[in-house]
Design a protein around this motif. Structure first.
Motif: not given
Length: 152
Positions: A48-50, A68-70, A98-102, A120-122
């Motif tokens: 996330c940070t990078d 922020n979500s990816f 699949p979503v990575v929430t930062c 998460s799965t969204c």
């Protein structure tokens, strides 16, 4: 010779047709910005940070973006959520992603932002214009016990 002229005319007609159906530049800029901010087929929770720093993602005032979500999917799969509407509308995906929430854990001013990620799965809700996603509205998290919760 007649075949050659017919071919040239056909090609010109195809070029004019595709030019008139091209998307306005402002929509394509918003779409590319959306992809930069939210498409992350290979982004994981440790990145996330990078990724946020490398992609220069911040809020409109230049501060650290709180969340922020990816979306872990290819752009064509993400674009398919929008259907084919011409006006700006919100669309919810019919399939989970699949979503990575930062989420911001420290720092106020970009680029000194540190994030913690969660996978998460969204279902995703996107704002779309002319069939292109231009805004990530929210995730609708799907829990294993069939509960649905809204996340911003």
């Amino acid at each position: 010779m007649e075949i050659h002229q017919s071919t040239v005319i056909l090609l010109l007609l195809l070029c004019v047709s595709s030019y008139t159906h091209a998307q306005p530049a402002h929509i394509m800029r918003r779409y590319q910005n959306f992809l930069n901010h939210h498409r992350g087929p290979y982004v994981n929770v440790e990145m996330c940070t990078d990724v946020i720093r490398d992609r220069k993602i911040n809020d409109t005032a230049g501060n650290c973006k709180p969340v922020n979500s990816f979306i872990q999917a290819d752009q064509d799969v993400i674009k398919a959520v929008c259907g084919g509407g011409k006006n700006y509308r919100l669309f919810q995906s019919g399939q989970p992603f699949p979503v990575v929430t930062c989420k911001l854990k420290s720092g106020q001013t970009y680029p000194n932002c540190k994030y913690r990620g969660k996978l998460s799965t969204c279902d995703i809700v996107l704002g779309c214009e002319h069939g292109f996603p231009v805004h990530y509205e929210r995730s609708v998290e799907i829990n294993s016990v069939s509960q649905v919760t809204l996340k911003m």
